[in-house]
Design a protein around this motif. Structure first.
Motif, mmCIF file in Angstrom:
data_model
loop_
_atom_site.group_PDB
_atom_site.id
_atom_site.type_symbol
_atom_site.label_atom_id
_atom_site.label_comp_id
_atom_site.label_asym_id
_atom_site.label_seq_id
_atom_site.Cartn_x
_atom_site.Cartn_y
_atom_site.Cartn_z
ATOM 1 N N SER A 24 0.832 -1.199 0.000
ATOM 2 C CA SER A 24 0.000 0.000 0.000
ATOM 3 C C SER A 24 0.869 1.252 0.000
ATOM 4 O O SER A 24 2.025 1.233 0.446
ATOM 5 N N SER A 25 0.285 2.332 -0.495
ATOM 6 C CA SER A 25 0.916 3.648 -0.429
ATOM 7 C C SER A 25 -0.187 4.686 -0.343
ATOM 8 O O SER A 25 -1.339 4.427 -0.709
ATOM 9 N N GLY A 26 0.174 5.840 0.193
ATOM 10 C CA GLY A 26 -0.780 6.937 0.281
ATOM 11 C C GLY A 26 -1.690 6.875 1.491
ATOM 12 O O GLY A 26 -2.609 7.695 1.602
ATOM 13 N N ASN A 73 3.505 -3.689 9.225
ATOM 14 C CA ASN A 73 3.261 -2.248 9.183
ATOM 15 C C ASN A 73 4.508 -1.461 8.764
ATOM 16 O O ASN A 73 4.390 -0.380 8.183
ATOM 17 N N ALA A 74 5.681 -1.999 9.024
ATOM 18 C CA ALA A 74 6.908 -1.321 8.616
ATOM 19 C C ALA A 74 7.052 -1.302 7.094
ATOM 20 O O ALA A 74 7.684 -0.401 6.533
ATOM 21 N N LYS A 75 6.461 -2.307 6.437
ATOM 22 C CA LYS A 75 6.532 -2.401 4.975
ATOM 23 C C LYS A 75 5.230 -1.992 4.302
ATOM 24 O O LYS A 75 5.111 -2.102 3.076
ATOM 25 N N ASN A 76 4.250 -1.566 5.095
ATOM 26 C CA ASN A 76 2.937 -1.161 4.541
ATOM 27 C C ASN A 76 2.340 -2.251 3.660
ATOM 28 O O ASN A 76 1.767 -1.965 2.594
ATOM 29 N N THR A 77 2.466 -3.481 4.100
ATOM 30 C CA THR A 77 2.085 -4.623 3.274
ATOM 31 C C THR A 77 1.252 -5.620 4.075
ATOM 32 O O THR A 77 1.548 -5.878 5.251
#
Length: 115
Positions: A24-26, A73-77
């Protein structure tokens, strides 16, 4: 701009394994619940598994015990580990998050399980 990008799909034999990823991003990823859905040809899109921001998980009955949803959560994945795959698991797999009244979806990744 919110973006969800799935990867990791492919062709696998029955009883095999795959791990899907959704980057994810944003968004402030750690704040939001995440879900994996799937859609087989000619069928509606169904919920497969969810994970809350506090790591509480929930699974569709037919995948419980075979699939595991997790998040980094550190990798937004968010991940979906799929074991003991069956031909009926064949579908396009999507990740989703809800922010307010808006649903955000990825583009999907195809999983095909051969018998």
């Amino acid at each position: 701009q919110v973006q969800l990008v799935e990867s990791g799909g492919g062709l696998v034999q029955a009883a095999g394994s795959l791990r899907l990823s959704c980057a994810s991003s944003g968004i402030r990823f750690s704040f939001y619940d995440m879900g994996w859905y799937r859609q087989a040809p000619g069928k509606q899109r169904d919920l497969v598994a969810t994970i809350t921001s506090r790591d509480i998980t929930n699974y569709k009955d037919s995948v419980n015990g075979r699939f595991t949803i997790s998040r980094d959560n550190a990798k937004n994945t968010v991940y979906l580990q799929m074991n003991s795959l069956k031909p009926e698991d064949t579908a396009v797999y999507y990740c989703r998050t809800d922010i307010g009244l808006t649903n955000y979806w990825g583009q999907g990744t195809q999983v095909t399980v051969s018998s």
